[in-house]
Each structure stands twice: as structure tokens, then as C-alpha cells.
Design a protein around this motif. Structure first.
Motif, short mmCIF file in Angstrom:
data_model
loop_
_atom_site.label_atom_id
_atom_site.label_comp_id
_atom_site.label_asym_id
_atom_site.label_seq_id
_atom_site.Cartn_x
_atom_site.Cartn_y
_atom_site.Cartn_z
N ASN A 149 1.33 -1.54 0.06
CA ASN A 149 -0.21 -0.22 0.09
C ASN A 149 0.73 0.96 -0.32
O ASN A 149 0.99 2.22 -0.62
N VAL A 150 2.29 1.25 0.31
CA VAL A 150 2.92 2.04 0.77
C VAL A 150 3.27 2.46 -0.69
O VAL A 150 3.75 3.39 -1.22
N ALA A 151 3.81 1.29 -1.42
CA ALA A 151 4.27 1.20 -2.93
C ALA A 151 3.01 2.60 -3.82
O ALA A 151 4.10 2.98 -4.58
N PHE A 152 2.48 1.55 -3.86
CA PHE A 152 0.88 2.17 -4.11
C PHE A 152 0.77 3.35 -4.00
O PHE A 152 0.86 4.15 -5.78
N ALA A 153 0.65 4.17 -2.54
CA ALA A 153 0.66 5.70 -2.75
C ALA A 153 2.67 6.74 -3.10
O ALA A 153 2.25 7.84 -3.71
N ILE A 154 3.31 5.88 -2.94
CA ILE A 154 4.61 6.56 -3.32
C ILE A 154 4.32 6.62 -5.09
O ILE A 154 5.01 7.65 -5.86
N THR A 155 4.45 5.76 -5.61
CA THR A 155 4.85 5.03 -7.27
C THR A 155 3.20 6.41 -7.66
O THR A 155 3.32 7.25 -9.03
N SER A 156 2.00 6.63 -6.67
CA SER A 156 0.55 7.26 -7.70
C SER A 156 1.41 8.88 -7.73
O SER A 156 1.05 10.08 -8.16
N SER A 157 2.30 8.80 -5.57
CA SER A 157 2.76 10.42 -5.87
C SER A 157 3.69 10.99 -7.38
O SER A 157 4.38 11.79 -7.58
#
Lengths: 123, 156
Positions: B65-73
Motif C-alpha cells: 500500500n505504501v508502494a502504491f501511494a509512492i508510485t501515485s505521488s
């Protein structure tokens, strides 16, 4: 007529970030070409009209140093300026890049302000 | 290794700089450094190896979930699965961290070689440190949750 830039980096993420940073820095190009390594970059330079290249150093297939060396041997494209954008900062590698014609180096990570400061005067 | 603490401090500085300048996310150190993080669950890790005068690796370990948030940002797009975009973004973070560690350790650049970044991910996996390596794991907190940056260097 506006200018065209070629972004060379094996990371799609980094190519997008560099493109975003150019826009945020207020630097506009007519066309942004992209290449994933030095070989692809040479192909694009031979076919398209490119005013400046922003290139990574550590890449598969053909790295940034080999790209500079090969480009210097091709009469039609040898004078197109190349600015390195890399995690490399060592004098050996940056020195070799500059001896092969690189006009400067932007260290990753970078801000749009840093891109503007280094790239702006070259345009 | 006398300068291991100094390199660890540089790693913290570099991580904060990468997230602030390029990922565009608020970040803070989340507690004391660890010497083990145990089994990683539903995570993705980006790694860059160092060879030459120093041997080891730099890694970033992110819960999905952190990887998804980082990629989105990082990329300005929504992701909800580990795809090429997530692997590329995580690998590039590891690449920039590796470059900063190399800058700290290297005399002029040619004495240490960095590998190209690679990523691994899965429901459950472990990193087993070498017996002859010094290891530090730094916890960080971003709006999406907690993640870890790891440095392992062989002792001379």
C-alpha cells in the motif's frame, strides 16, 4: 520554431520526472523524445531534429559514457549538446563524460529549480 | 567500519531529499534504526548492489500500500497492483539511494560499481544478512504508512 529535447534513461519513472521538472521549471520544448538507453538515443538522434540531450549514465545495453563516445564519432550528431542527469558524482566518471563532450551534470535527486539553473543557460 | 554511522546519516539525508524533491511526499524518520525487520509481508523491495572497494547493497522495503501511494505521488497515476510502473518507481528510488551511498564511499567514482536496480515482491519473503556484513535498517513514515531503507556493507 521551438526546440526539441531527447531524454535518455532506462527508468520510465525518471523520464516522466525529468519531463515534469522541465514543465515546472518553465522550460518548454516542442517535442520531448524518449530513449531507454544509448543505442535507442543514437537511433533517434540520427532520425530526428534534437537540440539538446539529457542523459543518464548507468543504463543497460549502452551506458551514458559509451553513448557519448559513439556520438562523438558520428559527424551528423556529434555537436548536439548532452547534459548528464545521474546519481554519479565522482570526478572520474563525470570528468570522463565532460572529456567526451558532456556540457554538465545534474545530480539525482534534483528539483525543478536545479534543472532550470543548469539547463536554462544552455538553451 | 569507522564511517558506518556517517554513511547511515547520509542515507537518511538522501531519503528525505528524494521524497521531498522528487516523490513529492512528506517524510520523517520513524524511530530508532533496527538491525532486523524479520519476514516482509505483501511487500516490494528495490535493491542496488555495490561492488569494488565496498561490497554490499542498498535496499528500500515497502509494504504494497505504501508502494502504491509512492508510485501515485511520483508518477501522478493511480495504481492498485504491483505492475511495471510500481517496480520502476521503487527501483529508481533504490538507484538514487545507491548513488548517494556510492558518493559517500567512493574516492572519485571508478572504485565502486553500482548495479542496475532490481525489484522483488511477494506475499512473504526474508532478507538474510551476511555474517560478515554490517547492517542498518532505518524506518521512515510517509502519509501512506511505514517503510524501511536498508544498507548492508561487508566489513573489511
Amino acid at each position: 520554431m521551438g526546440k526539441n529535447v531527447l531524454l535518455v534513461d532506462d527508468s520510465m519513472t525518471m523520464r516522466k520526472i525529468v519531463g515534469r521538472s522541465l514543465r515546472q521549471a518553465g522550460i518548454e520544448f516542442d517535442t520531448i523524445f524518449e530513449a531507454a538507453d544509448g543505442l535507442e538515443a543514437l537511433e533517434i538522434l540520427e532520425k530526428e531534429s534534437v537540440d539538446i540531450v539529457l542523459s543518464d549514465i548507468n543504463m543497460p545495453n549502452m551506458d551514458g559514457i559509451s553513448f557519448l563516445r559513439e556520438k562523438a564519432n558520428r559527424e551528423a550528431i556529434k555537436d548536439i549538446p548532452v547534459l548528464m542527469i545521474s546519481t554519479e558524482t565522482g570526478d572520474d566518471i563525470i570528468g570522463e563524460a565532460k572529456s567526451l563532450g558532456a556540457v554538465g551534470n545534474i545530480k539525482k535527486p534534483f528539483t525543478p529549480d536545479k534543472v532550470n539553473e543548469i539547463l536554462g543557460p544552455l538553451l | 567500519m569507522e564511517n558506518f554511522q556517517q554513511i547511515s546519516d547520509k542515507l537518511i539525508e538522501a531519503t528525505v531529499e528524494i521524497f521531498t524533491a522528487m516523490v513529492m511526499m512528506e517524510i520523517s524518520v520513524n524511530g530508532e534504526p533496527l538491525d532486523n525487520i524479520g519476514t516482509l509481508k505483501n511487500s516490494i523491495s528495490g535493491l542496488v548492489g555495490l561492488a569494488g572497494a565496498y561490497k554490499g547493497f542498498v535496499a528500500v522495503h515497502l509494504p504494497e500500500n505504501v508502494a502504491f501511494a509512492i508510485t501515485s505521488s511520483f508518477l501522478g497515476l493511480d495504481v492498485d497492483e504491483i505492475n511495471e510502473d510500481v517496480q520502476d518507481a521503487v527501483g529508481e528510488i533504490a538507484n538514487m539511494l545507491g548513488g548517494n551511498v556510492k558518493t559517500e564511499l567512493s574516492d572519485a567514482g571508478r572504485d565502486i560499481a553500482l548495479s542496475l536496480p532490481s525489484t522483488i515482491y511477494g506475499e512473504s519473503y526474508d532478507f538474510r544478512p551476511s555474517d560478515e556484513a554490517e547492517r542498518i535498517i532505518i524506518p521512515f513514515k510517509v502519509p501512506g504508512g511505514e517503510f524501511f531503507v536498508e544498507l548492508e556493507l561487508e566489513i573489511e
